[in-house]
Design an enzyme around this catalytic site. Structure first.
Site, PDB file in Angstrom:
ATOM      1  N   GLY A   1       2.851  -1.228   4.301  1.00  0.00           N
ATOM      2  CA  GLY A   1       2.889   0.195   4.000  1.00  0.00           C
ATOM      3  C   GLY A   1       4.320   0.635   3.742  1.00  0.00           C
ATOM      4  N   GLY A   2       4.951   1.201   4.775  1.00  0.00           N
ATOM      5  CA  GLY A   2       6.279   1.797   4.632  1.00  0.00           C
ATOM      6  C   GLY A   2       7.292   0.916   3.914  1.00  0.00           C
TER       7      GLY A   2
ATOM      8  CB  SER B   1       5.278  -1.774  11.918  1.00  0.00           C
ATOM      9  OG  SER B   1       4.789  -0.455  12.124  1.00  0.00           O
TER      10      SER B   1
ATOM     11  CG  HIS C   1      -5.772   1.792   5.221  1.00  0.00           C
ATOM     12  ND1 HIS C   1      -5.346   2.734   6.109  1.00  0.00           N
ATOM     13  CD2 HIS C   1      -4.725   0.947   5.030  1.00  0.00           C
ATOM     14  CE1 HIS C   1      -4.083   2.480   6.439  1.00  0.00           C
ATOM     15  NE2 HIS C   1      -3.688   1.396   5.794  1.00  0.00           N
TER      16      HIS C   1
ATOM     17  CD  GLU D   1      -3.520  -2.834   7.332  1.00  0.00           C
ATOM     18  OE1 GLU D   1      -2.390  -3.028   6.901  1.00  0.00           O
ATOM     19  OE2 GLU D   1      -4.186  -1.829   7.052  1.00  0.00           O
TER      20      GLU D   1
ATOM     21  N   GLY E   1       2.331   2.148  10.650  1.00  0.00           N
ATOM     22  CA  GLY E   1       3.219   3.290  10.460  1.00  0.00           C
ATOM     23  C   GLY E   1       3.901   3.754  11.736  1.00  0.00           C
TER      24      GLY E   1
ATOM     25  CG  ASN F   1      -1.709   1.242   1.409  1.00  0.00           C
ATOM     26  OD1 ASN F   1      -1.800   2.048   0.473  1.00  0.00           O
ATOM     27  ND2 ASN F   1      -2.295   1.432   2.575  1.00  0.00           N
ATOM     28  CD1 TRP F   2       3.640   0.888  -2.507  1.00  0.00           C
ATOM     29  CD2 TRP F   2       3.551   1.655  -4.604  1.00  0.00           C
ATOM     30  NE1 TRP F   2       4.298  -0.012  -3.310  1.00  0.00           N
ATOM     31  CE2 TRP F   2       4.257   0.429  -4.610  1.00  0.00           C
ATOM     32  CE3 TRP F   2       3.370   2.323  -5.830  1.00  0.00           C
ATOM     33  CZ2 TRP F   2       4.780  -0.140  -5.777  1.00  0.00           C
ATOM     34  CZ3 TRP F   2       3.892   1.758  -6.993  1.00  0.00           C
ATOM     35  CH2 TRP F   2       4.590   0.544  -6.956  1.00  0.00           C
ATOM     36  CE  LYS F   3       0.102   3.371   4.678  1.00  0.00           C
ATOM     37  NZ  LYS F   3       0.029   3.509   6.110  1.00  0.00           N
TER      38      LYS F   3
ATOM     39  CD  GLU G   1      -2.920   5.441   6.770  1.00  0.00           C
ATOM     40  OE1 GLU G   1      -2.943   5.534   5.525  1.00  0.00           O
ATOM     41  OE2 GLU G   1      -1.972   4.941   7.394  1.00  0.00           O
TER      42      GLU G   1
HETATM   43  C1  PEP Z   1      -0.802   0.003   6.085  1.00  0.00           C
HETATM   44  O1  PEP Z   1      -0.950   1.204   5.997  1.00  0.00           O
HETATM   45  O2  PEP Z   1      -1.649  -0.771   5.614  1.00  0.00           O
HETATM   46  C2  PEP Z   1       0.382  -0.487   6.779  1.00  0.00           C
HETATM   47  C3  PEP Z   1       0.409  -1.726   7.170  1.00  0.00           C
HETATM   48  O3  PEP Z   1       1.391   0.431   6.986  1.00  0.00           O
HETATM   49  P1  PEP Z   1       2.812   0.139   7.668  1.00  0.00           P
HETATM   50  O4  PEP Z   1       3.350  -1.135   7.067  1.00  0.00           O
HETATM   51  O5  PEP Z   1       3.650   1.326   7.289  1.00  0.00           O
HETATM   52  O6  PEP Z   1       2.586   0.003   9.116  1.00  0.00           O
END
Ligand code: PEP
Length: 250
Positions: free
Chosen positions: A231-232, A210, A93, A165, A171, A9-11, A95
């Protein structure tokens, strides 16, 4: 036997050039058997879809509108996502839920619209830190899944992907322990089993929060963790591919 899915997920990160570089890096290094998917910002879907043709790497969107067409400024329909070549769309999600106030019923409507258009929803569920500390993790996750079950039934959920999640792990660098994650994944599978045993064994439940190359192997080796929503760490081709490699070995 469930196959693994590693989805990035590149956001709202990157530029056209950095996205092109990232896709090239993933394509060049992809040796694995784990299914890979990437979810770039919507404006880059067409471009990335073209670059992924014939690679076996799937394209996903970060959200999808709950309506078919019309005056919904800023939204993107499932049919449009199909035209871009999307196989997946993330829905719910944290967010979107927290920052854009997407409610359970709205998430369920987005889920239903994706599915009606042939897109596989990746339904995100998870508790906040406060909710975990209050001991209501299962209640929250249950409520989020029930909203979709009410609209799409167990057969709909059975054709989707679920991503657990924990909001406090997204994040933040604070990853759930493998035991914590496995416990919630097993709870979700057990909940689905009460409705349809076959579906519960078939549906893929990803962990997100994470995940990185250092912690992926242990998380992905848990019985009910079938992949990751990243994500990251999905913004660096090497890290994303290292996680995919762990999925393959799990
Ligand atoms: C996400 O936003 O779905 C996610 C898992 O982010 P991160 O890996 O950065 O925690």
């Amino acid at each position: 036997m469930r196959s693994s899915l590693i989805a990035g997920n590149w956001k709202m990160n990157g530029s056209l050039q950095s996205v092109i570089d990232l896709v090239e890096g993933i394509k060049a290094g992809n040796r694995g058997k784990a299914e890979l998917a990437v979810c770039p910002p919507a404006v880059f879907l067409m471009k990335v879809g073209g670059m992924l043709a014939e690679t076996g790497i799937a394209l996903g969107a970060q959200n999808v509108c709950d309506q078919e067409t019309g005056a919904f400024t800023g939204e993107i329909s499932a049919a449009m996502l199909r035209e871009c070549g999307c196989r997946y769309a993330i829905v719910g999600h944290s967010e979107r839920r927290a920052l854009y106030l997407e409610s359970d019923p709205l998430v369920a409507a987005r889920f239903a619209m994706a599915q009606a258009s042939g897109i596989v929803p990746i339904l995100c569920v998870g508790e906040t830190l406060d909710e975990r500390e209050q001991g209501v993790t299962e209640t929250v996750v249950s409520r989020q899944i029930d909203a979709v079950l009410d609209v799409c039934g167990i057969s709909g959920v059975g054709q989707a992907v679920i991503a657990y999640e924990p909001v406090w792990a997204i994040g933040t660098g604070k990853v759930a322990t493998p035991d914590q994650a496995q416990a919630v994944h097993a709870f979700i599978r057990g909940k689905l089993e009460q409705l349809d045993a076959d579906v519960s064994q078939r549906v893929r439940i990803l962990y997100g929060g994470s995940m990185n190359p250092a912690n992926a192997a242990e998380l992905l080796s848990q019985q009910d963790i079938d992949g990751g929503l990243i994500g990251g760490a999905s913004l660096k081709a090497d890290d994303f591919l290292a996680i995919a490699q762990s999925a393959q070995e799990a």
